[in-house]
Design an enzyme around this catalytic site. Structure first.
Site, PDB file in Angstrom:
ATOM      1  N   TYR A  44     -18.629 -13.546   5.738  1.00 22.10           N
ATOM      2  CA  TYR A  44     -18.712 -12.888   7.052  1.00 22.10           C
ATOM      3  C   TYR A  44     -19.861 -13.403   7.918  1.00 22.10           C
ATOM      4  O   TYR A  44     -19.874 -13.176   9.122  1.00 22.10           O
ATOM      5  CB  TYR A  44     -18.899 -11.371   6.899  1.00 22.10           C
ATOM      6  CG  TYR A  44     -17.786 -10.641   6.174  1.00 22.10           C
ATOM      7  CD1 TYR A  44     -16.508 -11.178   6.055  1.00 22.10           C
ATOM      8  CD2 TYR A  44     -18.028  -9.385   5.614  1.00 22.10           C
ATOM      9  CE1 TYR A  44     -15.512 -10.491   5.375  1.00 22.10           C
ATOM     10  CE2 TYR A  44     -17.031  -8.701   4.936  1.00 22.10           C
ATOM     11  CZ  TYR A  44     -15.781  -9.257   4.818  1.00 22.10           C
ATOM     12  OH  TYR A  44     -14.807  -8.566   4.154  1.00 22.10           O
ATOM     13  N   HIS A  97     -13.364 -12.100  -3.581  1.00 22.67           N
ATOM     14  CA  HIS A  97     -12.946 -11.808  -2.199  1.00 22.67           C
ATOM     15  C   HIS A  97     -11.524 -12.297  -1.922  1.00 22.67           C
ATOM     16  O   HIS A  97     -11.269 -13.496  -1.925  1.00 22.67           O
ATOM     17  CB  HIS A  97     -13.921 -12.505  -1.236  1.00 22.67           C
ATOM     18  CG  HIS A  97     -13.813 -12.026   0.176  1.00 22.67           C
ATOM     19  ND1 HIS A  97     -14.715 -12.395   1.157  1.00 22.67           N
ATOM     20  CD2 HIS A  97     -12.926 -11.194   0.795  1.00 22.67           C
ATOM     21  CE1 HIS A  97     -14.382 -11.830   2.299  1.00 22.67           C
ATOM     22  NE2 HIS A  97     -13.286 -11.104   2.110  1.00 22.67           N
TER      23      HIS A  97
HETATM   24  N1  LIG Z   1      -9.940  -8.932   1.799  1.00 22.84           N
HETATM   25  C1  LIG Z   1     -11.085  -8.316   2.045  1.00 22.84           C
HETATM   26  O1  LIG Z   1     -11.935  -8.283   1.189  1.00 22.84           O
HETATM   27  C2  LIG Z   1     -11.327  -7.617   3.344  1.00 22.84           C
HETATM   28  C3  LIG Z   1     -10.454  -7.837   4.419  1.00 22.84           C
HETATM   29  C4  LIG Z   1     -10.677  -7.112   5.566  1.00 22.84           C
HETATM   30  C5  LIG Z   1     -11.725  -6.209   5.657  1.00 22.84           C
HETATM   31  N2  LIG Z   1     -12.576  -6.029   4.606  1.00 22.84           N
HETATM   32  C6  LIG Z   1     -13.712  -5.080   4.683  1.00 22.84           C
HETATM   33  O2  LIG Z   1     -13.213  -3.861   5.158  1.00 22.84           O
HETATM   34  C7  LIG Z   1     -13.959  -3.471   6.302  1.00 22.84           C
HETATM   35  C8  LIG Z   1     -13.110  -2.601   7.194  1.00 22.84           C
HETATM   36  O3  LIG Z   1     -12.058  -3.364   7.776  1.00 22.84           O
HETATM   37  P1  LIG Z   1     -11.996  -3.558   9.322  1.00 22.84           P
HETATM   38  O4  LIG Z   1     -13.316  -4.145   9.791  1.00 22.84           O
HETATM   39  O5  LIG Z   1     -10.770  -4.276   9.666  1.00 22.84           O
HETATM   40  O6  LIG Z   1     -12.079  -2.067   9.791  1.00 22.84           O
HETATM   41  P2  LIG Z   1     -11.265  -0.993  10.594  1.00 22.84           P
HETATM   42  O7  LIG Z   1     -12.235   0.097  10.690  1.00 22.84           O
HETATM   43  O8  LIG Z   1      -9.927  -0.754  10.017  1.00 22.84           O
HETATM   44  O9  LIG Z   1     -10.997  -1.657  12.048  1.00 22.84           O
HETATM   45  C9  LIG Z   1     -12.016  -2.171  12.796  1.00 22.84           C
HETATM   46  C10 LIG Z   1     -11.486  -2.706  14.129  1.00 22.84           C
HETATM   47  O10 LIG Z   1     -11.155  -1.615  14.971  1.00 22.84           O
HETATM   48  C11 LIG Z   1     -12.085  -1.540  16.070  1.00 22.84           C
HETATM   49  N3  LIG Z   1     -12.512  -0.140  16.163  1.00 22.84           N
HETATM   50  C12 LIG Z   1     -13.290   0.557  15.299  1.00 22.84           C
HETATM   51  N4  LIG Z   1     -13.415   1.835  15.699  1.00 22.84           N
HETATM   52  C13 LIG Z   1     -12.706   1.967  16.839  1.00 22.84           C
HETATM   53  C14 LIG Z   1     -12.470   3.049  17.712  1.00 22.84           C
HETATM   54  N5  LIG Z   1     -12.989   4.260  17.495  1.00 22.84           N
HETATM   55  N6  LIG Z   1     -11.684   2.834  18.806  1.00 22.84           N
HETATM   56  C15 LIG Z   1     -11.130   1.612  19.017  1.00 22.84           C
HETATM   57  N7  LIG Z   1     -11.333   0.542  18.216  1.00 22.84           N
HETATM   58  C16 LIG Z   1     -12.114   0.714  17.137  1.00 22.84           C
HETATM   59  C17 LIG Z   1     -13.209  -2.487  15.708  1.00 22.84           C
HETATM   60  O11 LIG Z   1     -13.728  -3.120  16.881  1.00 22.84           O
HETATM   61  P3  LIG Z   1     -15.107  -2.671  17.583  1.00 22.84           P
HETATM   62  O12 LIG Z   1     -16.150  -3.591  17.067  1.00 22.84           O
HETATM   63  O13 LIG Z   1     -14.803  -2.869  19.030  1.00 22.84           O
HETATM   64  O14 LIG Z   1     -15.368  -1.247  17.227  1.00 22.84           O
HETATM   65  C18 LIG Z   1     -12.527  -3.517  14.818  1.00 22.84           C
HETATM   66  O15 LIG Z   1     -11.880  -4.512  15.573  1.00 22.84           O
HETATM   67  C19 LIG Z   1     -14.422  -4.811   6.892  1.00 22.84           C
HETATM   68  O16 LIG Z   1     -15.441  -4.657   7.837  1.00 22.84           O
HETATM   69  C20 LIG Z   1     -14.814  -5.522   5.653  1.00 22.84           C
HETATM   70  O17 LIG Z   1     -16.085  -5.071   5.228  1.00 22.84           O
HETATM   71  C21 LIG Z   1     -12.372  -6.718   3.452  1.00 22.84           C
END
Ligand SMILES: NC(=O)c1ccc[n+]([C@@H]2O[C@H](COP(=O)([O-])OP(=O)(O)OC[C@H]3O[C@@H](n4cnc5c(N)ncnc54)[C@H](OP(=O)(O)O)[C@@H]3O)[C@@H](O)[C@H]2O)c1
Length: 313
Positions: free
Chosen positions: A58, A118
């Site tokens: 990341y 990962h």
């Molecule tokens: N394979 C893997 O290991 C893998 C893959 C994916 C993710 N992950 C982990 O899982 C975590 C969570 O996944 P994710 O980051 O995709 O999280 P998520 O919480 O499902 O979605 C985050 C997205 O939504 C937006 N967002 C968040 N709150 C919001 C709100 N209240 N209103 C509108 N938009 C909103 C964020 O942009 P803004 O910045 O604009 O808020 C971001 O683009 C990652 O950060 C990472 O640590 C792991």
């Protein structure tokens, strides 16, 4: 904040975890400064979030490391991950160990609580058992990692083929699984086994792209109509939005999305990834609200419960 036992790790984790990856990477993907991203980490701690998830891939490990300087090490749970490919081949066990040493430096600590493979793909599972698991075991013995974890590549493996094997295996203390309103298939394929084997469960993709705006939801619905997974006559954008509307008991689509995940039986920590301080505050409020009304949850299960071929990316 509410805290939960993270399966057999016995860690007491906040029900909301800060995701430092995803499309936001603490705002690094959208042009925020490192100081602004570090402020997100500190805001999370102030809100009582003690679970921080990052990864070698990341680019946010150094920011997390700097933000956590002077914070007592026992007061937060650090989760990071090793990328599994390098120069178009799978890394060796020795490279995995070297990766952990780099992560420790970036994170300015002498151990991580959970070290994940990962985005492990189904065809890598046998190699993981023979090459990476022994390396993780060595790192555990050396005290450099406390628990071993594995995360799936939900975008490519939305049916949890890899995790269906991992959850039967005694080695994994923690898993990270994709679960959201739009693909609830972990309910049958993953959670019965994590519960039986007392494995810690972290949720990613609660909102992701498809549920972060009305436009993205509309685009996802077009895809579901084309795949004949939803009927456009019965489930227009307006019909679907009504499921999160004023009568639903949800404050917004994102509020519904996070609460739906948090209260799923078998879920421990729901990750929220953001670089926006207002989103962090609003998501924190969502994750501490009570469960959605039963009728709303039932409606969301009947709308999307049959879908297992998309991730919401
Ligand atoms: N394979 C893997 O290991 C893998 C893959 C994916 C993710 N992950 C982990 O899982 C975590 C969570 O996944 P994710 O980051 O995709 O999280 P998520 O919480 O499902 O979605 C985050 C997205 O939504 C937006 N967002 C968040 N709150 C919001 C709100 N209240 N209103 C509108 N938009 C909103 C964020 O942009 P803004 O910045 O604009 O808020 C971001 O683009 C990652 O950060 C990472 O640590 C792991």
């Amino acid at each position: 904040m509410d805290y939960v036992r993270l399966g057999r790790t016995e860690l007491k984790a906040s029900v909301m975890g800060l995701g430092c990856g995803g499309h936001s990477r603490l705002g690094q993907a959208t042009g925020k400064t490192e100081a602004e991203s570090a402020a997100i980490v500190r805001q999370a701690l102030d809100l009582g979030i003690n679970f921080i998830d990052t990864a070698e891939a990341y680019g946010t490990e150094p920011i997390v490391g700097r933000a956590l300087q002077n914070v007592p090490r026992h007061s937060y749970i650090l989760s990071t991950k090793k990328s599994l490919r390098q120069d178009d081949r799978w890394v060796t066990g020795a490279e995995l160990k070297a990766g952990l040493e780099r992560s420790l430096k970036q994170l300015q600590t002498d151990h991580v609580d959970i070290y994940h493979l990962h985005g492990l793909q189904p065809d890598q599972y046998d190699y993981a058992c023979s090459e990476w698991v022994p390396a993780l075991e060595d790192l555990k013995k050396q005290g450099k990692i406390r628990f071993s974890g594995v995360t799936e590549m939900f975008g490519r493996d939305p049916q949890h083929v890899m995790l269906e094997r991992a959850v039967q295996d005694p080695f994994w203390d923690v898993i990270m699984v994709g679960f959201n309103l739009l693909n609830q298939s972990a309910r049958q394929r993953v959670f019965p086994y994590t519960k039986a084997n007392d494995i810690g469960v972290l949720i990613m993709f609660a909102v992701r792209r498809a549920l972060n705006s009305r436009e993205n939801l509309a685009e996802m619905l077009q895809h579901l109509y084309a795949e004949r997974l939803l009927d456009p006559q019965q489930h227009s954008l307006e019909d679907v939005e009504a499921a999160f509307g004023p009568a639903s008991g949800a404050e917004s689509m994102q509020d519904a999305a996070y609460r739906f995940c948090r209260y799923e039986d078998g879920v421990h920590v729901t990750l929220s990834g953001t670089g926006n301080p207002e989103h962090l505050a609003v998501n924190h409020r969502s994750l501490l609200r009570p469960p959605l009304p039963e009728a709303t949850t039932a409606k969301l299960k009947s709308l999307f419960g049959h879908i297992d071929s998309i991730s919401g990316n």
